[in-house]
Write a protein that holds these residues in place. Structure first.
Motif, PDB file in Angstrom:
ATOM      1  N   TRP A 178     -55.107  35.733  17.405  1.00 15.57           N
ATOM      2  CA  TRP A 178     -56.304  34.815  17.077  1.00 15.57           C
ATOM      3  C   TRP A 178     -56.003  33.550  17.827  1.00 15.57           C
ATOM      4  N   ALA A 179     -54.925  33.263  18.241  1.00 19.77           N
ATOM      5  CA  ALA A 179     -54.869  31.993  19.350  1.00 19.77           C
ATOM      6  C   ALA A 179     -55.489  32.554  20.387  1.00 19.77           C
ATOM      7  N   LEU A 180     -55.336  33.764  21.088  1.00 22.67           N
ATOM      8  CA  LEU A 180     -56.498  34.126  22.208  1.00 22.67           C
ATOM      9  C   LEU A 180     -57.619  34.137  21.901  1.00 22.67           C
ATOM     10  N   LEU A 212     -56.784  23.674  30.373  1.00 15.20           N
ATOM     11  CA  LEU A 212     -55.484  24.576  30.236  1.00 15.20           C
ATOM     12  C   LEU A 212     -54.669  23.851  29.344  1.00 15.20           C
ATOM     13  N   GLY A 213     -54.568  22.554  29.352  1.00 12.19           N
ATOM     14  CA  GLY A 213     -53.734  22.004  28.325  1.00 12.19           C
ATOM     15  C   GLY A 213     -54.281  22.009  26.834  1.00 12.19           C
ATOM     16  N   VAL A 214     -55.617  21.941  26.853  1.00 15.57           N
ATOM     17  CA  VAL A 214     -56.092  22.268  25.640  1.00 15.57           C
ATOM     18  C   VAL A 214     -55.816  23.502  24.775  1.00 15.57           C
ATOM     19  N   CYS A 215     -55.757  24.740  25.762  1.00 23.33           N
ATOM     20  CA  CYS A 215     -55.514  26.119  25.425  1.00 23.33           C
ATOM     21  C   CYS A 215     -54.058  26.109  25.033  1.00 23.33           C
ATOM     22  N   VAL A 216     -53.058  25.576  25.524  1.00 25.22           N
ATOM     23  CA  VAL A 216     -51.684  25.574  25.311  1.00 25.22           C
ATOM     24  C   VAL A 216     -51.449  24.713  24.082  1.00 25.22           C
ATOM     25  N   VAL A 217     -52.173  23.656  23.793  1.00 27.32           N
ATOM     26  CA  VAL A 217     -52.086  22.861  22.432  1.00 27.32           C
ATOM     27  C   VAL A 217     -52.541  23.883  21.371  1.00 27.32           C
ATOM     28  N   GLN A 218     -53.544  24.734  21.475  1.00 31.39           N
ATOM     29  CA  GLN A 218     -54.115  25.512  20.553  1.00 31.39           C
ATOM     30  C   GLN A 218     -53.129  26.514  20.172  1.00 31.39           C
ATOM     31  N   PHE A 219     -52.422  27.294  21.070  1.00 30.84           N
ATOM     32  CA  PHE A 219     -51.435  28.327  20.604  1.00 30.84           C
ATOM     33  C   PHE A 219     -50.393  27.605  20.203  1.00 30.84           C
ATOM     34  N   ALA A 253     -51.205  32.276  31.758  1.00 32.07           N
ATOM     35  CA  ALA A 253     -52.144  32.978  32.362  1.00 32.07           C
ATOM     36  C   ALA A 253     -53.458  33.243  31.655  1.00 32.07           C
ATOM     37  N   SER A 254     -52.961  33.542  30.387  1.00 34.61           N
ATOM     38  CA  SER A 254     -54.257  33.667  29.181  1.00 34.61           C
ATOM     39  C   SER A 254     -55.130  32.477  29.506  1.00 34.61           C
ATOM     40  N   SER A 255     -54.614  31.230  29.208  1.00 31.79           N
ATOM     41  CA  SER A 255     -55.748  30.024  29.532  1.00 31.79           C
ATOM     42  C   SER A 255     -56.335  29.791  30.749  1.00 31.79           C
ATOM     43  N   LEU A 256     -55.796  30.239  31.903  1.00 34.22           N
ATOM     44  CA  LEU A 256     -56.026  30.174  33.136  1.00 34.22           C
ATOM     45  C   LEU A 256     -57.555  31.309  33.192  1.00 34.22           C
ATOM     46  N   ALA A 257     -57.347  32.519  32.310  1.00 34.17           N
ATOM     47  CA  ALA A 257     -58.506  33.412  32.316  1.00 34.17           C
ATOM     48  C   ALA A 257     -59.708  32.897  31.463  1.00 34.17           C
TER      49      ALA A 257
END
Length: 419
Positions: free
Chosen positions: A228-230, A275-282, A316-320
């Motif tokens: 669900w993070a993805l 990309l930073g937003v996605c890392v913070v999400q995870f 890698a998931s954040s980049l995608a």
């Protein structure tokens, strides 16, 4: 580099003012991971009701192996012969190629018949070791799936054993009747012990060499947290597309292209910011799994021995996800179109990629189509690290697909920007 950092700073400031977008990016995935995990905690035991493939390595080729395979076919299990070695089969289970596997060692039928003959000869109380069958499971499979297969294999083994006992007993009684000899003293007790004591046991193992129980191997939280993070990461595509469309409609995009800056630098700046937003999400969802779940009666999210190994799949998931958002904003003509199309594609990719339902529980056609979903590549990386315990090198093929997908999305957006 300065243009990239300036563009990224602009995107973060715009996102900070978008309160609705912040709720979608952070509150929605946290709510989903809590609700879905609480629901699955009680319904996982109901899985495993449809016919399932199980790889069988038959090195025995005896009556016990043939009888066991026949009983498996009647118990909603499709026995698929394995032609390789036992080590190759273990590697296939560990890699997730086979969800379940059964190994029948050479001479299993002969050893079982010897034990039955010893019991018929009056040695029914002997403590000879039982015939152990190695049943392997992919560590990423759910508890209900494993329990269902384990029970069916156990019933098939017991039914085959009883059939062999009855056959040997009939042959012995026929021989004694022909010779005119009595059955012997204590034959009633011997027969009772013969049919009450099981001579076969099932050794349930993971794909690794070390044996462990189902509860120790599978933690549904370890799958739900990254899944669900993805799902939340790929929803960043909608805010990214929204900023691109807003700039285009307000004329800001035209002014930016008049500056001595390459369009690909502007697009890369957007991706760098999100990309930073996605890392913070995870990180946020992982912290919920570590600290909040134990208070809700769930297992805590368990990190690998080297937590930094998760950095590559997360990036890698954040980049995608960011690449998909940039491409979505470049292709669509309005925010309504981008939000509708983006949400539909993300939900469909999540369902097809095994986020909502594990891939092995899908119909065969959906299992083949799941390889087209970037979320399937991403969740496979996390499963290899968190559940299967594989080294990070095993995730390189899927990581390469995610990076290639991001590059393709960025190139398409670049071409659209020039057009």
């Amino acid at each position: 580099m300065r243009a990239l950092l300036t563009s990224a700073h602009k995107e973060l400031r715009l996102l900070a003012r978008d309160y609705a977008g912040l709720l979608v990016l952070f509150l929605m995935p946290v709510t989903l991971v809590v609700v879905i995990t609480l629901v699955q905690e009680n319904i996982l035991q109901l899985s495993g009701q449809r016919p399932t493939e199980i790889c069988v390595q038959d090195d025995d080729q005896g009556p016990f192996a043939h009888g066991l395979t026949a009983y498996l076919q009647t118990g909603k299990l499709e026995a698929v012969p394995w032609t390789g070695s036992a080590d190759e089969l273990r590697q296939a289970v560990t890699a997730g190629t086979c969800q379940a596997a059964l190994i029948l060692e050479q001479g299993a039928s002969a050893r079982l018949q010897q034990q039955i003959d010893r019991q018929l000869a009056g040695d029914a109380t002997s403590k000879s070791p039982s015939l152990a069958l190695d049943l392997l499971f992919d560590p990423a499979t759910m508890v209900g799936f494993r329990a269902g297969i384990f029970a069916r294999v156990q019933m098939a083994a017991q039914a085959t054993e009883l059939e062999m006992k009855a056959t040997r007993l009939g042959a012995r009684l026929t021989a004694q009747a022909g010779a005119g000899t009595p059955a012997g003293n204590g034959s009633g007790e011997d027969l009772r012990a013969l049919f009450s004591r099981s001579l076969t046991t099932i050794a349930e193992q993971s794909g690794h060499s070390s044996q462990s129980s189902m509860d120790e191997i599978l933690n549904p939280v370890d799958r739900n947290v990254p899944a669900w993070a993805l799902f939340g990461m790929f929803f960043t595509a909608i805010p990214i597309a929204g900023t691109i469309l807003t700039e285009r409609q307000s004329g800001v995009a035209l002014r930016l292209t008049a500056m001595p800056v390459s369009p690909i630098s502007l697009l890369a700046g957007k991706m760098f910011a999100y990309l930073g937003v996605c890392v913070v999400q995870f990180i946020l969802i992982a912290l919920v799994g570590i600290y909040l779940f134990p208070h809700l009666g769930l297992q805590a999210f368990s990190l690998p021995i080297n937590p930094l190994s998760l950095l590559l799949p997360v990036c890698a998931s954040s980049l995608a996800a960011c690449g998909f958002g940039v491409c979505l904003g470049s292709v669509c003509r309005s925010y309504e179109q981008a939000s509708t199309l983006g949400a539909t594609i993300v939900v469909a990719a999540a369902a097809m990629g095994g986020i909502m339902v594990p891939v092995y529980a899908m119909p065969p056609l959906m299992q083949q189509l799941s390889i087209l979903s970037p979320l399937s590549w991403a969740i496979t990386c996390f499963s290899d690290l968190l559940i299967r315990g594989n080294p990070w090198e095993s995730t390189l093929p899927d990581l390469g697909r995610l990076v290639a997908f991001s590059a393709v999305m960025l190139i398409i957006s670049w071409k659209r920007a020039y057009r």
